[in-house]
Design an enzyme around this catalytic site. Structure first.
Site, PDB file in Angstrom:
ATOM      1  N   GLU A 162     128.138 111.351 -62.093  1.00  0.00           N
ATOM      2  CA  GLU A 162     127.147 111.600 -63.132  1.00  0.00           C
ATOM      3  C   GLU A 162     126.363 110.358 -63.521  1.00  0.00           C
ATOM      4  O   GLU A 162     125.173 110.431 -63.850  1.00  0.00           O
ATOM      5  CB  GLU A 162     127.822 112.168 -64.395  1.00  0.00           C
ATOM      6  CG  GLU A 162     128.547 113.481 -64.181  1.00  0.00           C
ATOM      7  CD  GLU A 162     130.021 113.273 -63.851  1.00  0.00           C
ATOM      8  OE1 GLU A 162     130.380 112.157 -63.410  1.00  0.00           O
ATOM      9  OE2 GLU A 162     130.806 114.217 -64.020  1.00  0.00           O
ATOM     10  N   ASP A 204     102.874  88.942 -40.705  1.00  0.00           N
ATOM     11  CA  ASP A 204     101.611  88.385 -40.254  1.00  0.00           C
ATOM     12  C   ASP A 204     101.831  86.912 -39.943  1.00  0.00           C
ATOM     13  O   ASP A 204     102.846  86.325 -40.342  1.00  0.00           O
ATOM     14  CB  ASP A 204     100.549  88.571 -41.345  1.00  0.00           C
ATOM     15  CG  ASP A 204      99.168  88.187 -40.863  1.00  0.00           C
ATOM     16  OD1 ASP A 204      98.934  88.207 -39.643  1.00  0.00           O
ATOM     17  OD2 ASP A 204      98.324  87.858 -41.707  1.00  0.00           O
ATOM     18  N   ASP A 475      96.574  93.592 -44.005  1.00  0.00           N
ATOM     19  CA  ASP A 475      98.009  93.907 -44.020  1.00  0.00           C
ATOM     20  C   ASP A 475      98.352  95.032 -44.989  1.00  0.00           C
ATOM     21  O   ASP A 475      99.498  95.486 -45.023  1.00  0.00           O
ATOM     22  CB  ASP A 475      98.816  92.661 -44.419  1.00  0.00           C
ATOM     23  CG  ASP A 475      98.629  91.510 -43.452  1.00  0.00           C
ATOM     24  OD1 ASP A 475      98.770  91.751 -42.244  1.00  0.00           O
ATOM     25  OD2 ASP A 475      98.335  90.387 -43.898  1.00  0.00           O
TER      26      ASP A 475
END
Length: 739
Positions: A162, A204, A475
């Site tokens: 829970e 990159d 990117d």
């Protein structure tokens, strides 16, 4: 119409002809109609650090962005020169707009989210089976429907962890605070878990693995030997040049100043400016010791400089530039290109003084040597890649730069420069072929932004959790698609907004810290899920089996819920717990199959001891309903608390000390469990009754036996499942992600 002013972007439409000049922002994608000395900065779109020459012509439409020299793109800027362009695409139809559209797409499901979803499906299936079974048995025994339904629902609730949302939030928040102190800002908490499960980092090149600054690496003579004379000639040319400003000249001047060339004994006489046909620049100077003669210093592209040379300088002596010499120089030039250097040639000639000079004077020059430029890797790049490799995370470069520069960088930081795919090659590959090749490729070069995203998705399709590190507009789509997008503080706004994690320090080693903290967070989260689910499963199986055997319910619904609440309280402190080194050094991935095995094995062990408890209570002590429920409440709660301390580590429980907060919380709840039957108000509210000392001692003996049995079973379980888990991970990588 020919637009000669700077209209708002909303007024530019396809078919307009726009005049551009130095400093202009390109308002749309367009075709170059006319150009004069026209250089465009496309770094934010393509990742290429050098300005790109644009001129009229026909270029294949499927060539990479960096290779389309006859078109300009929205979002780029004019570095120098002038041009007229025909607008063909505006707004959302542009390359820039295509990237923006990708960012609006629904975020792909991450590795962690996929694991949670599959775990949820597992719980739902168990709950359905449990509820139906208990209801059928209770109805067969003629028990009241409402009471039976409440009991069945309590069982279903009892098997679920829970406090999972709260514990995940607490654990992730603590991880975010730790990372923030180390220079890593987490913009999306779930990314911490994904950072830990990352086994491929795509990055990159420019500005992330490199410094993002062009530097002069070497000044060499025609034989490839370092030469201060060549550097001096290049400095004279660059410091007196007044035409197009460019990063190459800036690098030459900076290197010259460091070498002590800041004083100029030569006076500039004339300049033959650079143009894109000649691709060279000549400066004419008068030297102090030869006032009646002038020196021409020419610098430019290798082929264009060599074509106006008749001699080459060797050991201080001018020799004829014959075919043998040209072949040797061509070989050296190609080798430098393959090593990733951008090469400029330097030539010179001393002539009789005259008032002015023209292109015709650029002849019969003597080749002095070469200038080698690079964008150097960050000092910590190689170390970071090694550290990530030790953590089971492979690094791949995805760049818009050319193959030679990228291959040179890869070799310098420990990647394989031969494992390479280019943008045009990727464009010709189908998705299945790319899935096959992406895993075995370290360098993806000359790629478009859309291809960057496609590579990320190909790696995900083959079962990898992919991180992407980038800082440019180009990117953004890949950052959005990756399981965890990583950017840097100096990145463009779009890249930072697309990223899940932002690095505040230039030290890339913080990535290693982030991966380790992510794995620590993931391990603690999985501890709670596995341990709590197995304990709850065992208790629920025990109650389901006891239902038809007992004349009363083994626990009331409210007692079940109180049991689950108290057993979960110490788990809130699990975020502070120590983690075995194995969880840090190996990639941690969701494996619902192993969670299910864990739940069944240790849940059934718990059930065996629950049934033993039933036997003791009914046959030895012959207790009634209230004492039975009180006794089993205490046993089930103590076993759930104890199992957390036993199963939180793969080591022997006494060899791995839990955190102080976890240990303290566990002892506090255990004390509370023993005290509840003796607190009159609480006992009456939940139906508890005080227990005789002999009965309590027997119950504690059962708990001790359970702890010892679980410790033995743990060793056998992890001995068997440790190796099989690594094999399963490799199979997932080969077969693709689970669905």
């Amino acid at each position: 119409a020919v637009v000669r002013t700077e209209p708002p972007l909303s007024c530019v439409v396809p078919g307009d002809v726009v005049q551009l000049a130095a400093g202009s922002l390109v308002p749309a994608d367009g075709i170059v109609l006319e150009a004069l000395d026209f250089l465009v900065t496309e770094a934010s779109l393509t990742g290429e650090s050098f300005p790109v020459e644009k001129r009229p012509g026909v270029v294949a439409a499927d060539s990479p962005l960096a290779g389309r020299t006859n078109v300009v793109f929205l979002g780029t800027s004019v570095r120098s020169g002038t041009a007229r362009i025909l607008v063909v695409r505006t707004g959302r139809s542009t390359e820039f707009g295509a990237i923006a559209a990708r960012l609006k797409a629904r975020e792909p499901e991450t590795e962690f989210a996929r694991g949670v979803r599959q775990f949820g499906y597992l719980l739902v299936r168990i709950m359905i089976v449990m509820v139906v079974f208990v209801l059928m048995v209770n109805q067969a025994l003629g028990r009241p429907l409402i009471e039976s339904l409440l009991y069945a629902v309590a069982l279903a609730v009892g098997i679920s962890p829970e406090l999972l949302p709260a514990i995940v939030s607490v654990t992730l928040s603590r991880g975010a605070r730790i990372l923030a102190r180390r220079g890593v800002i987490v913009r999306r908490l779930e990314a911490i878990e994904n950072l830990g499960s990352m086994d491929v980092l795509c990055t990159d090149k420019t500005g992330t693995l490199t410094e993002g600054v062009i530097s002069l690496v070497a000044s060499v003579d025609a034989a490839g030997v370092d030469s201060t004379a060549v550097q001096g000639l290049a400095w004279l040319n660059a410091v007196h040049e007044t035409g197009i400003a460019n990063p190459l000249d800036a690098a030459i001047v900076t290197a010259g100043e460091r070498a002590g060339l800041g004083t100029d004994d030569a006076a500039k006489i004339d300049e033959i400016p650079y143009d894109f046909n000649r691709k060279r620049l000549t400066i004419v100077v008068k030297e102090r010791d030869t006032p009646d003669r002038h020196r021409l210093v020419t610098k430019g592209a290798y082929a264009q400089v060599v074509e106006v040379c008749a001699h080459v300088l060797q050991n201080g002596v001018e020799v004829a530039l014959d075919e043998g010499q040209r072949t040797r120089l061509d070989t050296y030039f190609r080798r430098c290109g393959e090593d990733g250097y951008r090469v400029l040639a330097v030539a010179t000639r001393v002539v009789e003084a005259k008032p002015g000079y023209t292109h015709a004077d650029e002849q019969d020059l003597c080749l002095a040597g070469f200038l080698l430029f690079s964008d150097p890797p960050k000092a910590d790049a190689a170390r970071t890649i090694r550290n990530l490799a030790r953590l089971g995370c492979r690094t791949k470069i995805i760049s818009g730069d050319n193959r030679y520069v990228t291959a040179h960088l890869a070799a310098s930081i420990g990647l394989d420069p031969r494992a390479l795919l280019t943008g045009p090659q990727i464009a010709q590959l189908g998705d299945e072929a790319l899935w096959h090749l992406a895993e075995r490729t370290d360098l993806f070069v000359e790629v478009d932004p859309q291809q960057k995203e496609r590579i990320v998705r190909a790696l995900q399709r083959t079962g990898h959790a992919v991180g992407y590190l980038g800082d440019g507009i180009n990117d953004a789509a890949a950052l959005h698609a990756a399981d965890v997008g990583i950017s840097v503080e100096g990145a463009v706004d779009v890249a930072r907004d697309s990223a899940d994690v932002v690095l505040l320090k230039s030290d890339l080693d913080v990535l290693r810290t982030g991966v380790e903290e992510g794995r620590r967070t993931f391990a603690n989260t999985l501890k709670y899920i596995s341990i709590t689910t197995s304990a709850n499963f065992g208790n629920m199986v025990s109650m389901a089996l006891a239902t038809p055997l007992l004349p009363f319910l083994p626990l009331a619904a409210k007692q079940i819920l109180l049991n689950n609440f108290l057993s979960d309280l110490p788990s809130i402190a699990i975020s502070t717990d120590r983690v075995d080194r194995e969880h840090i050094t190996h990639v941690q991935r969701w494996d619902v199959r192993e969670v299910r095995h864990f739940m069944i094995v240790f849940g059934l062990i718990s059930s065996v001891f629950d049934l033993l408890t039933f036997l003791v209570l009914l046959k030895v002590f012959a207790v009634g309903e209230s004492a039975f429920q009180t006794s089993w409440f205490i046993v089930s709660l103590l076993t759930e608390l104890a199992v957390v301390l036993v199963l939180r580590t793969r080591l022997a429980a006494w060899r791995s000390v839990p955190s102080r907060l976890l240990l303290g919380a566990t002892l506090a709840v255990a004390t509370t469990a023993l005290a509840l039957p003796y607190l009159p108000g609480v006992a009456a509210a939940f139906g508890f009754t005080p227990l005789a000392p002999s009965l309590l001692a027997a119950l504690l003996a059962v708990v001790l036996g359970y702890i010892l049995s679980t410790e033995i079973a743990k060793r056998l379980f992890f001995r068997r499942h440790g190796a099989s888990g690594h094999r399963a991970t490799r199979r997932r990588h080969a077969a693709g992600p689970a669905s």
